[in-house]
Motif scaffolding. Structure first.
Motif, PDB file in Angstrom:
ATOM      1  N   GLU A  64      -8.589 -21.973  16.294  1.00 11.29           N
ATOM      2  CA  GLU A  64      -8.436 -20.755  15.494  1.00 11.29           C
ATOM      3  C   GLU A  64      -9.753 -19.997  15.464  1.00 11.29           C
ATOM      4  O   GLU A  64     -10.805 -20.561  15.809  1.00 11.29           O
ATOM      5  N   PRO A  65      -9.741 -18.740  15.034  1.00 12.19           N
ATOM      6  CA  PRO A  65     -10.994 -17.980  14.958  1.00 12.19           C
ATOM      7  C   PRO A  65     -12.067 -18.687  14.130  1.00 12.19           C
ATOM      8  O   PRO A  65     -13.261 -18.560  14.406  1.00 12.19           O
ATOM      9  N   GLY A  66     -11.638 -19.445  13.130  1.00  7.88           N
ATOM     10  CA  GLY A  66     -12.601 -20.141  12.270  1.00  7.88           C
ATOM     11  C   GLY A  66     -12.527 -21.645  12.356  1.00  7.88           C
ATOM     12  O   GLY A  66     -13.105 -22.344  11.513  1.00  7.88           O
ATOM     13  N   ALA A  67     -11.830 -22.181  13.353  1.00  2.98           N
ATOM     14  CA  ALA A  67     -11.686 -23.639  13.471  1.00  2.98           C
ATOM     15  C   ALA A  67     -11.594 -24.029  14.936  1.00  2.98           C
ATOM     16  O   ALA A  67     -10.585 -23.753  15.583  1.00  2.98           O
ATOM     17  N   GLY A  68     -12.661 -24.643  15.427  1.00  2.00           N
ATOM     18  CA  GLY A  68     -12.677 -25.100  16.810  1.00  2.00           C
ATOM     19  C   GLY A  68     -12.625 -26.608  16.861  1.00  2.00           C
ATOM     20  O   GLY A  68     -11.573 -27.224  16.730  1.00  2.00           O
ATOM     21  N   SER A  69     -13.789 -27.237  16.998  1.00  2.00           N
ATOM     22  CA  SER A  69     -13.840 -28.696  17.082  1.00  2.00           C
ATOM     23  C   SER A  69     -13.363 -29.362  15.793  1.00  2.00           C
ATOM     24  O   SER A  69     -12.827 -30.467  15.821  1.00  2.00           O
ATOM     25  N   ASP A  70     -13.562 -28.693  14.659  1.00  2.00           N
ATOM     26  CA  ASP A  70     -13.131 -29.243  13.369  1.00  2.00           C
ATOM     27  C   ASP A  70     -11.677 -28.852  13.108  1.00  2.00           C
ATOM     28  O   ASP A  70     -11.385 -27.913  12.373  1.00  2.00           O
ATOM     29  N   LEU A  71     -10.754 -29.589  13.710  1.00  2.00           N
ATOM     30  CA  LEU A  71      -9.331 -29.242  13.602  1.00  2.00           C
ATOM     31  C   LEU A  71      -8.819 -29.314  12.173  1.00  2.00           C
ATOM     32  O   LEU A  71      -7.900 -28.589  11.795  1.00  2.00           O
ATOM     33  N   SER A  72      -9.395 -30.208  11.377  1.00  2.00           N
ATOM     34  CA  SER A  72      -8.879 -30.377  10.015  1.00  2.00           C
ATOM     35  C   SER A  72      -9.082 -29.137   9.160  1.00  2.00           C
ATOM     36  O   SER A  72      -8.442 -28.990   8.116  1.00  2.00           O
ATOM     37  N   SER A  73      -9.939 -28.213   9.607  1.00  2.00           N
ATOM     38  CA  SER A  73     -10.185 -27.007   8.818  1.00  2.00           C
ATOM     39  C   SER A  73      -9.277 -25.848   9.218  1.00  2.00           C
ATOM     40  O   SER A  73      -9.440 -24.732   8.726  1.00  2.00           O
ATOM     41  N   MET A  74      -8.289 -26.094  10.091  1.00  2.00           N
ATOM     42  CA  MET A  74      -7.389 -25.006  10.490  1.00  2.00           C
ATOM     43  C   MET A  74      -6.643 -24.450   9.284  1.00  2.00           C
ATOM     44  O   MET A  74      -6.399 -25.161   8.293  1.00  2.00           O
TER      45      MET A  74
END
Length: 399
Positions: A145-155
């Motif tokens: 997502e625009p604000g969530a790359g490697s940290d998937l849990s923050s999608m």
């Protein structure tokens, strides 16, 4: 004088670019020959135009499907050939030889469709797998997502249950096959309040013509121009609960489970492009003359190529072992993380070293090394950045 003929010593030339690998047999080589002929006819003459268009036409997938080159691992019960993972590796190798922009077929066959094979219901498999094999369906997996790359849990994309449907809202970006795909494997939060957050992630299948689903830009990239990469938007998209892949709340674990194969494929692609770069560079320095002699005769050139050849050989030996172990069902997440970061970093370094040996001509678009230089830049970033790979390695060795 002795009239006997003296036997010539066998050549000591090292075979740097051998195609044989320990998991390939005659069937694999027959597949390679057929695939290579197909690609030379159906891709090579058009590839430069596809690069300019920033898109591989969807008809290419249909043609691949007709010839049995898509999803070779799929069970014959669903229209596939039921072949082993070696055929997926071959597909990756042959596409890589042409250019990174052809990678969508590899992602579809070897990374996305396996989610459906492993976690799909029988009804989902019957509905989608035959069309994935034929090329009628092109898939994409949408995590970033625009604000969530490697940290998937923050999608932040969500799917809220409403009777027998989910209502999906959110946005995704950097989605490979985003323009061509007509079946999206979408990662969303079905429980935004879950603790820890990753336990609230699920995967839902979204068909391309579902109301409320729209595609944004075909993103312009530094390299891999013919590979469509898009933004995806979901606004009150209603999909039936039957489109849930596997169990609710297990999406994160499904993604992690398949990342070993995805990262192994990424390392294998980096190996293939490294071979092509070094091969073209060796040919060039033999032909190019400076100060009255071939550039290949200069000690610096020889040292550079010797170092790259050594790295390449070590990388292939390591990867060959990992591919065999993966095909045997071993859990080799740590070693695959090592391979993904090392081989992709090697490819990026090699692209710069090879371009330097081409001199000014390496900077010219008419030489393939310029395109390769751009294409490999993303390899240490996608499929989990190399910094994440090092975190995984450090954690798994007890740090």
């Amino acid at each position: 004088m002795n009239s006997k003929t003296t036997a010539r010593p066998k050549s000591n030339t090292f075979n740097l670019f051998k195609e044989a690998r320990p998991f390939y047999n005659e069937d694999h080589e027959m597949f390679r020959v057929s695939l290579r002929k197909f690609l030379e006819k159906e891709v090579v003459p058009y590839f430069e135009q596809w690069e300019e268009d920033h898109l591989v036409p969807s008809e290419f997938y249909n043609k691949m499907g007709e010839q049995g080159f898509l999803c070779p691992q799929v069970d014959p019960a669903y229209g596939g050939l039921g072949l082993d993972f070696g055929f997926n590796l071959l597909l990756s190798e042959e596409l890589t030889r042409i250019g990174g922009g052809t990678g969508g077929a590899n992602l579809h066959s070897s990374i996305v469709v396996p989610y459906l094979e492993r976690y799909g219901t029988e009804a989902q498999k019957q509905k989608y797998l035959p069309k994935c094999v034929s090329g009628e369906i092109i898939t994409a997996v949408a995590m970033t997502e625009p604000g969530a790359g490697s940290d998937l849990s923050s999608m932040s994309a969500t799917a809220v249950r409403d009777g027998d449907h989910y209502i999906i809202n959110g946005a995704k970006t950097f989605i490979t096959n985003g323009i061509n795909a007509n079946l999206i494997f979408l990662a969303v939060k079905t429980d935004p309040k879950a603790v820890p957050a990753h336990k609230g992630i699920s995967m839902i299948l979204v068909e391309g013509d579902t109301p409320g689903f729209t595609r944004g830009r075909n993103l312009k990239k530094m390299g891999g121009h013919s590979q469509d990469t898009a933004e995806l938007f979901f606004e009150d998209v209603r999909v039936p609960v039957s489109n849930l892949l596997g169990e609710e709340g297990k999406g994160f674990y499904y993604l992690m489970d398949k990342l070993q194969q995805e990262r192994l494929m990424c390392a294998n692609g980096a190996l293939g492009v490294s071979q092509e770069m070094l091969k073209s560079t060796i040919n060039y320095v033999k032909e190019r003359h400076a100060f009255g002699k071939p550039v290949s005769s200069f000690q610096n050139t020889q040292f550079e190529i010797a170092e790259m050849a050594t790295e390449l050989t070590m990388a292939q030996t390591f990867l060959d072992d990992l591919c065999v172990r993966h095909m045997n069902g071993e859990n080799i997440v740590t070693e695959v993380s090592m391979a993904k970061y090392f081989v992709t970093d090697m490819a990026r370094r090699m692209s710069s070293r090879c371009l330097q040996l081409f001199g000014g001509y390496g900077y010219m678009e008419e030489y393939e090394i310029a395109r390769r230089y751009r294409e490999v830049a993303v390899m240490p970033i996608y499929a989990g950045s190399n910094e994440i790979m090092k975190n995984i390695i450090a954690r798994n060795i007890g740090l």
